[in-house]
Write an enzyme that holds these catalytic residues in place. Structure first.
Site, PDB file in Angstrom:
ATOM      1  N   ASP A  33       0.853  -1.183   0.000  1.00  0.00           N
ATOM      2  CA  ASP A  33       0.000   0.000   0.000  1.00  0.00           C
ATOM      3  C   ASP A  33       0.897   1.245   0.000  1.00  0.00           C
ATOM      4  O   ASP A  33       1.887   1.308   0.711  1.00  0.00           O
ATOM      5  CB  ASP A  33      -0.906  -0.010   1.241  1.00  0.00           C
ATOM      6  CG  ASP A  33      -2.050   0.982   1.126  1.00  0.00           C
ATOM      7  OD1 ASP A  33      -3.210   0.530   1.039  1.00  0.00           O
ATOM      8  OD2 ASP A  33      -1.786   2.205   1.126  1.00  0.00           O
ATOM      9  N   ASN A  92     -12.707  -3.301   2.939  1.00  0.00           N
ATOM     10  CA  ASN A  92     -13.585  -2.143   3.075  1.00  0.00           C
ATOM     11  C   ASN A  92     -14.601  -2.162   1.939  1.00  0.00           C
ATOM     12  O   ASN A  92     -14.247  -2.464   0.793  1.00  0.00           O
ATOM     13  CB  ASN A  92     -12.771  -0.848   3.030  1.00  0.00           C
ATOM     14  CG  ASN A  92     -11.835  -0.729   4.218  1.00  0.00           C
ATOM     15  OD1 ASN A  92     -12.140  -1.213   5.308  1.00  0.00           O
ATOM     16  ND2 ASN A  92     -10.690  -0.098   4.013  1.00  0.00           N
ATOM     17  N   VAL A 101     -10.825   3.037  -3.182  1.00  0.00           N
ATOM     18  CA  VAL A 101     -10.548   2.564  -4.545  1.00  0.00           C
ATOM     19  C   VAL A 101     -11.608   1.522  -4.889  1.00  0.00           C
ATOM     20  O   VAL A 101     -11.729   0.490  -4.215  1.00  0.00           O
ATOM     21  CB  VAL A 101      -9.135   1.939  -4.653  1.00  0.00           C
ATOM     22  CG1 VAL A 101      -8.920   1.339  -6.040  1.00  0.00           C
ATOM     23  CG2 VAL A 101      -8.059   2.978  -4.349  1.00  0.00           C
ATOM     24  N   HIS A 105     -10.487  -5.256  -3.157  1.00  0.00           N
ATOM     25  CA  HIS A 105      -9.145  -5.636  -2.703  1.00  0.00           C
ATOM     26  C   HIS A 105      -9.199  -6.025  -1.234  1.00  0.00           C
ATOM     27  O   HIS A 105     -10.084  -5.602  -0.502  1.00  0.00           O
ATOM     28  CB  HIS A 105      -8.149  -4.487  -2.913  1.00  0.00           C
ATOM     29  CG  HIS A 105      -8.603  -3.195  -2.330  1.00  0.00           C
ATOM     30  ND1 HIS A 105      -9.501  -2.373  -2.979  1.00  0.00           N
ATOM     31  CD2 HIS A 105      -8.328  -2.588  -1.155  1.00  0.00           C
ATOM     32  CE1 HIS A 105      -9.745  -1.308  -2.233  1.00  0.00           C
ATOM     33  NE2 HIS A 105      -9.044  -1.411  -1.109  1.00  0.00           N
ATOM     34  N   HIS A 107      -6.952  -5.839   2.247  1.00  0.00           N
ATOM     35  CA  HIS A 107      -5.766  -5.328   2.933  1.00  0.00           C
ATOM     36  C   HIS A 107      -5.209  -6.454   3.795  1.00  0.00           C
ATOM     37  O   HIS A 107      -5.960  -7.083   4.559  1.00  0.00           O
ATOM     38  CB  HIS A 107      -6.126  -4.175   3.876  1.00  0.00           C
ATOM     39  CG  HIS A 107      -6.669  -2.962   3.200  1.00  0.00           C
ATOM     40  ND1 HIS A 107      -5.924  -1.824   2.990  1.00  0.00           N
ATOM     41  CD2 HIS A 107      -7.895  -2.698   2.679  1.00  0.00           C
ATOM     42  CE1 HIS A 107      -6.661  -0.905   2.387  1.00  0.00           C
ATOM     43  NE2 HIS A 107      -7.867  -1.411   2.187  1.00  0.00           N
TER      44      HIS A 107
END
Ligand code: 5GP
Ligand code: ZN
Length: 119
Positions: A33, A92, A101, A105, A107
């Site tokens: 990230d 998220n 974004v 995805h 994290h």
């Protein structure tokens, strides 16, 4: 495989935006990230574009893409050396979930300080 023209993670996946991957295969990429929130903070991103997990769940290929992500988790954890010590995965979703974004995805975060977070 679905992609989206103006999506930053699709551009990273295709190589349009050159990036160094921690790990990758034909289905999933993993990279650090750019604004790390933990000592280890890596994003696992399917090459297939879905805006978020709700969209993926509604797609015919959703389960397949999610299995590809699942299969990537131990590979990425090994590459980062956190399989033994442990880590946290976060997805998220939407504005209220803090998603910025709009390409699904995961994290992967690890390292000191995680116990202080909300979950
Ligand atoms: P979200 O808030 O959507 O769950 O997470 C998006 C994450 O992507 C953020 O933590 C942000 O720092 C990261 N990010 C956004 N754009 C880029 C980029 O171009 N390169 C990298 N390496 N990370 C990015
Ligand atoms: Zn995308």
């Amino acid at each position: 495989m679905k992609t989206k023209e103006d999506c930053i993670f699709c551009k990273i996946s295709s190589g349009d935006i050159p990036s160094k991957f921690v790990w990758s295969n034909e289905d999933v990429i993993a990279f650090h990230d750019m604004n790390p929130q933990a000592p280890v903070h890596v994003l696992l991103v399917p090459r297939h574009h879905s805006d978020n997990i709700l969209d993926l769940a509604a797609e015919e290929e959703g389960r397949q893409v999610f299995s590809q992500l699942l299969a990537a988790v131990p590979r990425v954890a090994d590459a980062l050396g956190v399989s033994e010590s442990g880590f946290r995965l976060i997805i998220n979703t939407g504005k209220g979930g803090g998603q910025s974004v709009m390409h699904l995805h995961i994290h992967l975060v690890a390292g000191e300080g995680l116990s202080e977070s909300i979950v």
